[in-house]
Design a protein around this motif. Sequence first.
Motif, short mmCIF file in Angstrom:
data_model
loop_
_atom_site.label_atom_id
_atom_site.label_comp_id
_atom_site.label_asym_id
_atom_site.label_seq_id
_atom_site.Cartn_x
_atom_site.Cartn_y
_atom_site.Cartn_z
N PRO A 258 0.84 -1.20 0.00
CA PRO A 258 0.00 0.00 0.00
C PRO A 258 0.88 1.25 0.00
O PRO A 258 1.82 1.34 0.79
CB PRO A 258 -0.79 -0.13 1.31
N PRO A 259 0.61 2.22 -0.85
CA PRO A 259 1.47 3.39 -0.96
C PRO A 259 1.72 4.11 0.35
O PRO A 259 2.82 4.58 0.61
CB PRO A 259 0.72 4.29 -1.95
N GLU A 260 0.69 4.17 1.21
CA GLU A 260 0.84 4.92 2.46
C GLU A 260 1.75 4.21 3.47
O GLU A 260 2.21 4.83 4.42
CB GLU A 260 -0.53 5.20 3.09
N TRP A 261 2.01 2.91 3.25
CA TRP A 261 2.85 2.14 4.17
C TRP A 261 4.18 1.74 3.54
O TRP A 261 5.10 1.32 4.25
CB TRP A 261 2.13 0.86 4.61
N ALA A 262 4.29 1.82 2.24
CA ALA A 262 5.40 1.19 1.51
C ALA A 262 6.77 1.65 2.01
O ALA A 262 7.65 0.82 2.30
CB ALA A 262 5.26 1.46 0.01
N ASP A 263 6.99 2.95 2.10
CA ASP A 263 8.32 3.45 2.49
C ASP A 263 8.72 2.95 3.87
O ASP A 263 9.88 2.57 4.09
CB ASP A 263 8.34 4.98 2.46
N GLN A 264 7.77 2.94 4.80
CA GLN A 264 8.08 2.50 6.15
C GLN A 264 8.39 1.00 6.19
O GLN A 264 9.34 0.58 6.86
CB GLN A 264 6.91 2.82 7.08
N ILE A 265 7.61 0.21 5.46
CA ILE A 265 7.82 -1.24 5.47
C ILE A 265 9.17 -1.59 4.85
O ILE A 265 9.89 -2.48 5.35
CB ILE A 265 6.68 -1.95 4.72
N LYS A 266 9.55 -0.91 3.78
CA LYS A 266 10.81 -1.23 3.09
C LYS A 266 12.04 -0.96 3.95
O LYS A 266 13.12 -1.49 3.68
CB LYS A 266 10.89 -0.44 1.78
N LYS A 267 11.89 -0.15 4.98
CA LYS A 267 13.02 0.14 5.88
C LYS A 267 13.20 -0.94 6.94
O LYS A 267 14.21 -0.93 7.67
CB LYS A 267 12.79 1.49 6.57
N LEU A 268 12.24 -1.85 7.05
CA LEU A 268 12.23 -2.82 8.15
C LEU A 268 12.82 -4.16 7.76
O LEU A 268 12.79 -4.56 6.60
CB LEU A 268 10.79 -3.02 8.64
N LYS A 269 13.30 -4.86 8.76
CA LYS A 269 13.69 -6.26 8.62
C LYS A 269 12.62 -7.11 9.31
O LYS A 269 11.72 -6.59 9.96
CB LYS A 269 15.05 -6.50 9.26
N ALA A 270 12.73 -8.43 9.15
CA ALA A 270 11.79 -9.34 9.81
C ALA A 270 11.80 -9.07 11.32
O ALA A 270 12.85 -8.91 11.93
CB ALA A 270 12.15 -10.78 9.52
N GLY A 271 10.61 -8.99 11.90
CA GLY A 271 10.48 -8.71 13.32
C GLY A 271 10.30 -7.24 13.64
O GLY A 271 10.07 -6.88 14.79
N GLY A 272 10.36 -6.38 12.62
CA GLY A 272 10.16 -4.96 12.82
C GLY A 272 8.71 -4.57 12.61
O GLY A 272 7.91 -5.33 12.06
N ALA A 273 8.38 -3.37 13.03
CA ALA A 273 7.01 -2.86 12.88
C ALA A 273 7.05 -1.39 12.52
O ALA A 273 7.94 -0.65 12.95
CB ALA A 273 6.21 -3.06 14.17
N THR A 274 6.10 -0.97 11.72
CA THR A 274 6.02 0.43 11.32
C THR A 274 5.60 1.30 12.50
O THR A 274 5.01 0.80 13.46
CB THR A 274 4.98 0.62 10.20
N PRO A 275 5.85 2.59 12.43
CA PRO A 275 5.29 3.48 13.46
C PRO A 275 3.76 3.41 13.44
O PRO A 275 3.15 3.11 12.42
CB PRO A 275 5.78 4.87 13.02
N VAL A 276 3.18 3.69 14.57
CA VAL A 276 1.71 3.71 14.68
C VAL A 276 1.18 4.95 13.96
O VAL A 276 1.77 6.02 14.03
CB VAL A 276 1.29 3.75 16.17
N ARG A 277 0.08 4.78 13.23
CA ARG A 277 -0.51 5.91 12.53
C ARG A 277 -2.02 5.86 12.65
O ARG A 277 -2.62 4.80 12.83
CB ARG A 277 -0.11 5.92 11.05
N GLU A 278 -2.63 7.05 12.56
CA GLU A 278 -4.09 7.14 12.59
C GLU A 278 -4.65 6.81 11.21
O GLU A 278 -4.08 7.19 10.20
CB GLU A 278 -4.53 8.54 12.99
#
Length: 309
Positions: A231-251
């Motif tokens: 999803p475009p709104e999550w893509a950049d954050q997810i691509k920075k993560l490794k397995a076991g990571g989580a994106t910042p919380v968002r409304e």
Amino acid sequence: MRKYLFSAGIALLVAATSLSVATYAQPAQASEIKYIVNDVPITSYDIQRRAAFLKLQKRKGDAGQEMVEQTLRQVEMKRLGIRISDKQVDDAYARFAGSNKLKPEQMNQILAQAGVTAGHFKEYIRTQMGWNQALGARFRSEQGGGGTSEQDAVRRMLQQGGAKPSATEYMLQQVIFVVPASERGSIGKRKREADAMRGRFNGCEQTREFAKGLLDVTVRDLGRVLAPQLPPEWADQIKKLKAGGATPVRETDRGVEFIGVCSAREVSDDKVAQMVFQAEGAGAGNEKADELSKKYLDELRAKARIVTR
């Protein structure tokens, strides 16, 4: 294509934000209906705001016809069930203001003095964002009707002397702390709860156990998702993560949420090859995006009921 259409629609305002806008102020006038598009009225007030917007952009155009086209887009968005939330619009508005080293309040003042108003500009942003989704759906539909199959994509790639492309394959988990619209006043508390759970996240095995005892928390396994499908709104954050990571919380419209990465690996298969060729077709240049948008809009106009008053 989505990025191009959105940025092209608002980037023309950048240079204008540094101008003295006092000369743009519009006198107040009585509002009357000028057009009716599929039972949706367009008033002289709407057209005045768009004329001021064109002037601020230093762009020529027919303000009335631009409002007719915007209304056609909005009606089609409604038919397709495309809804852009106020928060998405406000976030985009704030990002635009920030990119011009302005606070949203300063942008509000500039637009008000120019006779555009923040409300008119935000509705323009909402329509551009929704129209991008409609265009994406149309493009995928046309591709599905006669586009590139997985086998065709691989064959074409091998003919061009290339190997199959690779992409990151994610297994994702979405955690939603539900906040009904009537209880948005408590969203700060829910965000703290979500941040606390995110802080404990180190994989997807225990997420449901963490959620036990918490009210109105939904855990969804999103399954296999390739990087181009994020999803475009999550893509950049997810691509920075490794397995076991989580994106910042968002409304979001649902409440507050985050996405956890269960696993991530590089894959090279026929599906990836197909997506690469389809992406090349979608991003073949601004002209292709313009052509698709114009064709779609012409179809809507031909079928629409447009009354001039």
